[in-house]
Design a protein around this motif. Sequence first.
Motif, PDB file in Angstrom:
ATOM      1  N   LYS A  78      -2.935  23.869  11.503  1.00 44.07           N
ATOM      2  CA  LYS A  78      -3.861  23.037  12.269  1.00 44.07           C
ATOM      3  C   LYS A  78      -3.511  21.559  12.156  1.00 44.07           C
ATOM      4  N   ASN A  79      -3.155  21.132  10.943  1.00 43.66           N
ATOM      5  CA  ASN A  79      -2.834  19.717  10.720  1.00 43.66           C
ATOM      6  C   ASN A  79      -1.921  19.612   9.504  1.00 43.66           C
ATOM      7  N   ALA A  80      -0.631  19.507   9.754  1.00 48.46           N
ATOM      8  CA  ALA A  80       0.357  19.504   8.667  1.00 48.46           C
ATOM      9  C   ALA A  80       0.266  18.250   7.806  1.00 48.46           C
ATOM     10  N   ALA A  81      -0.302  17.173   8.357  1.00 51.79           N
ATOM     11  CA  ALA A  81      -0.381  15.921   7.597  1.00 51.79           C
ATOM     12  C   ALA A  81      -1.602  15.861   6.694  1.00 51.79           C
ATOM     13  N   ALA A  82      -2.567  16.740   6.896  1.00 50.03           N
ATOM     14  CA  ALA A  82      -3.787  16.746   6.085  1.00 50.03           C
ATOM     15  C   ALA A  82      -3.491  17.244   4.676  1.00 50.03           C
ATOM     16  N   PRO A  83      -4.203  16.735   3.672  1.00 55.89           N
ATOM     17  CA  PRO A  83      -3.988  17.182   2.281  1.00 55.89           C
ATOM     18  C   PRO A  83      -4.615  18.560   2.041  1.00 55.89           C
ATOM     19  N   VAL A  84      -4.044  19.564   2.639  1.00 58.65           N
ATOM     20  CA  VAL A  84      -4.631  20.905   2.625  1.00 58.65           C
ATOM     21  C   VAL A  84      -4.737  21.458   1.206  1.00 58.65           C
ATOM     22  N   LEU A  85      -3.646  21.418   0.460  1.00 58.90           N
ATOM     23  CA  LEU A  85      -3.657  21.976  -0.892  1.00 58.90           C
ATOM     24  C   LEU A  85      -4.581  21.198  -1.817  1.00 58.90           C
ATOM     25  N   LEU A  86      -4.565  19.885  -1.690  1.00 58.40           N
ATOM     26  CA  LEU A  86      -5.416  19.047  -2.538  1.00 58.40           C
ATOM     27  C   LEU A  86      -6.893  19.341  -2.287  1.00 58.40           C
ATOM     28  N   PRO A  96      -5.152  20.394  -9.046  1.00 56.95           N
ATOM     29  CA  PRO A  96      -4.253  20.320  -7.885  1.00 56.95           C
ATOM     30  C   PRO A  96      -2.819  20.735  -8.192  1.00 56.95           C
ATOM     31  N   SER A  97      -2.286  20.298  -9.326  1.00 57.77           N
ATOM     32  CA  SER A  97      -0.905  20.651  -9.671  1.00 57.77           C
ATOM     33  C   SER A  97      -0.750  22.147  -9.903  1.00 57.77           C
ATOM     34  N   LEU A  98      -1.776  22.776 -10.469  1.00 63.25           N
ATOM     35  CA  LEU A  98      -1.716  24.216 -10.702  1.00 63.25           C
ATOM     36  C   LEU A  98      -1.872  24.987  -9.394  1.00 63.25           C
ATOM     37  N   MET A  99      -2.671  24.453  -8.488  1.00 59.73           N
ATOM     38  CA  MET A  99      -2.775  25.058  -7.164  1.00 59.73           C
ATOM     39  C   MET A  99      -1.439  24.958  -6.427  1.00 59.73           C
ATOM     40  N   ALA A 100      -0.794  23.806  -6.539  1.00 55.23           N
ATOM     41  CA  ALA A 100       0.512  23.629  -5.914  1.00 55.23           C
ATOM     42  C   ALA A 100       1.522  24.622  -6.479  1.00 55.23           C
ATOM     43  N   GLY A 134       9.673  21.097   4.268  1.00 56.82           N
ATOM     44  CA  GLY A 134       9.237  19.712   4.158  1.00 56.82           C
ATOM     45  C   GLY A 134       7.722  19.558   4.098  1.00 56.82           C
ATOM     46  N   VAL A 135       7.005  20.372   4.845  1.00 59.00           N
ATOM     47  CA  VAL A 135       5.537  20.295   4.837  1.00 59.00           C
ATOM     48  C   VAL A 135       4.995  20.660   3.453  1.00 59.00           C
ATOM     49  N   LEU A 136       5.506  21.762   2.913  1.00 63.40           N
ATOM     50  CA  LEU A 136       5.065  22.177   1.581  1.00 63.40           C
ATOM     51  C   LEU A 136       5.459  21.142   0.534  1.00 63.40           C
ATOM     52  N   ALA A 137       6.627  20.554   0.686  1.00 65.83           N
ATOM     53  CA  ALA A 137       7.067  19.519  -0.251  1.00 65.83           C
ATOM     54  C   ALA A 137       6.071  18.358  -0.276  1.00 65.83           C
ATOM     55  N   ASN A 138       5.604  17.956   0.901  1.00 65.26           N
ATOM     56  CA  ASN A 138       4.635  16.868   0.988  1.00 65.26           C
ATOM     57  C   ASN A 138       3.296  17.274   0.364  1.00 65.26           C
ATOM     58  N   GLN A 139       2.884  18.519   0.595  1.00 65.25           N
ATOM     59  CA  GLN A 139       1.636  19.012   0.034  1.00 65.25           C
ATOM     60  C   GLN A 139       1.696  19.044  -1.501  1.00 65.25           C
ATOM     61  N   VAL A 140       2.819  19.494  -2.037  1.00 65.11           N
ATOM     62  CA  VAL A 140       3.001  19.544  -3.487  1.00 65.11           C
ATOM     63  C   VAL A 140       2.991  18.132  -4.069  1.00 65.11           C
ATOM     64  N   CYS A 143      -0.518  16.790  -4.334  1.00 67.06           N
ATOM     65  CA  CYS A 143      -1.229  17.389  -5.472  1.00 67.06           C
ATOM     66  C   CYS A 143      -0.793  16.752  -6.791  1.00 67.06           C
ATOM     67  N   THR A 144       0.498  16.523  -6.930  1.00 65.76           N
ATOM     68  CA  THR A 144       1.035  15.983  -8.178  1.00 65.76           C
ATOM     69  C   THR A 144       0.513  14.576  -8.463  1.00 65.76           C
ATOM     70  N   VAL A 145       0.549  13.713  -7.457  1.00 71.10           N
ATOM     71  CA  VAL A 145       0.167  12.318  -7.689  1.00 71.10           C
ATOM     72  C   VAL A 145      -1.347  12.141  -7.772  1.00 71.10           C
ATOM     73  N   ASN A 146      -2.111  13.122  -7.331  1.00 72.65           N
ATOM     74  CA  ASN A 146      -3.568  13.009  -7.370  1.00 72.65           C
ATOM     75  C   ASN A 146      -4.209  13.826  -8.486  1.00 72.65           C
ATOM     76  N   ASP A 147      -3.393  14.402  -9.349  1.00 73.25           N
ATOM     77  CA  ASP A 147      -3.904  15.211 -10.456  1.00 73.25           C
ATOM     78  C   ASP A 147      -4.019  14.332 -11.702  1.00 73.25           C
ATOM     79  N   CYS A 148      -5.239  14.206 -12.225  1.00 68.95           N
ATOM     80  CA  CYS A 148      -5.474  13.342 -13.389  1.00 68.95           C
ATOM     81  C   CYS A 148      -5.139  14.005 -14.720  1.00 68.95           C
ATOM     82  N   CYS A 149      -5.046  15.321 -14.744  1.00 65.99           N
ATOM     83  CA  CYS A 149      -4.978  16.024 -16.028  1.00 65.99           C
ATOM     84  C   CYS A 149      -3.797  16.977 -16.179  1.00 65.99           C
ATOM     85  N   TYR A 150      -3.158  17.382 -15.094  1.00 71.02           N
ATOM     86  CA  TYR A 150      -2.054  18.330 -15.157  1.00 71.02           C
ATOM     87  C   TYR A 150      -0.879  17.824 -14.313  1.00 71.02           C
ATOM     88  N   GLY A 151       0.267  18.470 -14.494  1.00 74.91           N
ATOM     89  CA  GLY A 151       1.419  18.165 -13.659  1.00 74.91           C
ATOM     90  C   GLY A 151       2.477  17.339 -14.358  1.00 74.91           C
TER      91      GLY A 151
END
Length: 291
Positions: A78-86, A96-100, A134-140, A143-151
């Motif tokens: 639906k929207n590849a640019a949206a932070p779907v995984l996050l 987020p990192s564990l979800m990724a 590339g889309v999954l790479a961006n999603q991962v 998640c990595t940069v927005n995870d305060c506790c893991y990753g």
Amino acid sequence: MKLTKAQYDEIAQFLGHVQPTRQSLRKLKEKFPSQSQSTLLSIFSQEYQKQIKRTHTKHHTAEAVETYYQRYLNGVMKNAAAPVLLELANEVDFAPSLMARIVLERYLQEKEQAMPSKALINSMLRDPSQIPDGVLANQVYQCTVNDCCYGPLVDCIKHAIGHEHEVLLREMLLEKNLSFIAEDQLRAKGYDKTPDFILEVPVAVEGHIIHWIESKASFGDESSHQAYLQDQFWSYWNRYLNTESGTFIPIFMRHASKQHIANEVKPARKSSSFHSPNQNSKHLCSFWFVI
């Protein structure tokens, strides 16, 4: 400043009702302005990790993994640019990192028709540009940069802080002209489990005799203390003490001021009495310092 058990319990209770986001950290600081940000962040991280451990299994069932993967695919369609995984991670209260990691592993499994190795997944999480999609790479990456506790980013920060505290502790020992053997020297001699420093001449802090120092750049709650006892401290007792040296305490980093240890450290005389360690021993206690 010192943190009482009641204050800690109040902070932990507050954290039980908020999500692990930077916005929640700001709320935590506003509610407890007298506590340092580093203390609050460390408590925040440990309480969140406890929550993740309690719910880890349910997020890794075959059904859950397939649900998350399909929701990811539908979301980016639906929207590849949206932070779907996050957003998915926040919705189900999972790191987020564990979800990724879950979705990346599922993607590689489908692409390669085999279970990917842990080394490959870790490498791609550290460097998402290695991910073929590339889309999954961006999603991962999101998640990595927005995870305060893991990753991987959090792991690097923790490692850097731990190293910094060891350097500061070494400087404090040198300032007090204390003779010590450092961890790297012990490992060079073939020791596998070693504290950060072994004092060649024991010192006294508030009436306790200290033979070795293990610094932990994290908040020392009761559960983590018990874990460190089982994983490290009892083995240090067996390996590095003898019946002529009296009692000892491990020193962590949390309570009191940076100068407290420097002011209180005094050379210790050898004790003629010895107290064997046990789970209820009053002599296996801790001082907590913040540097």
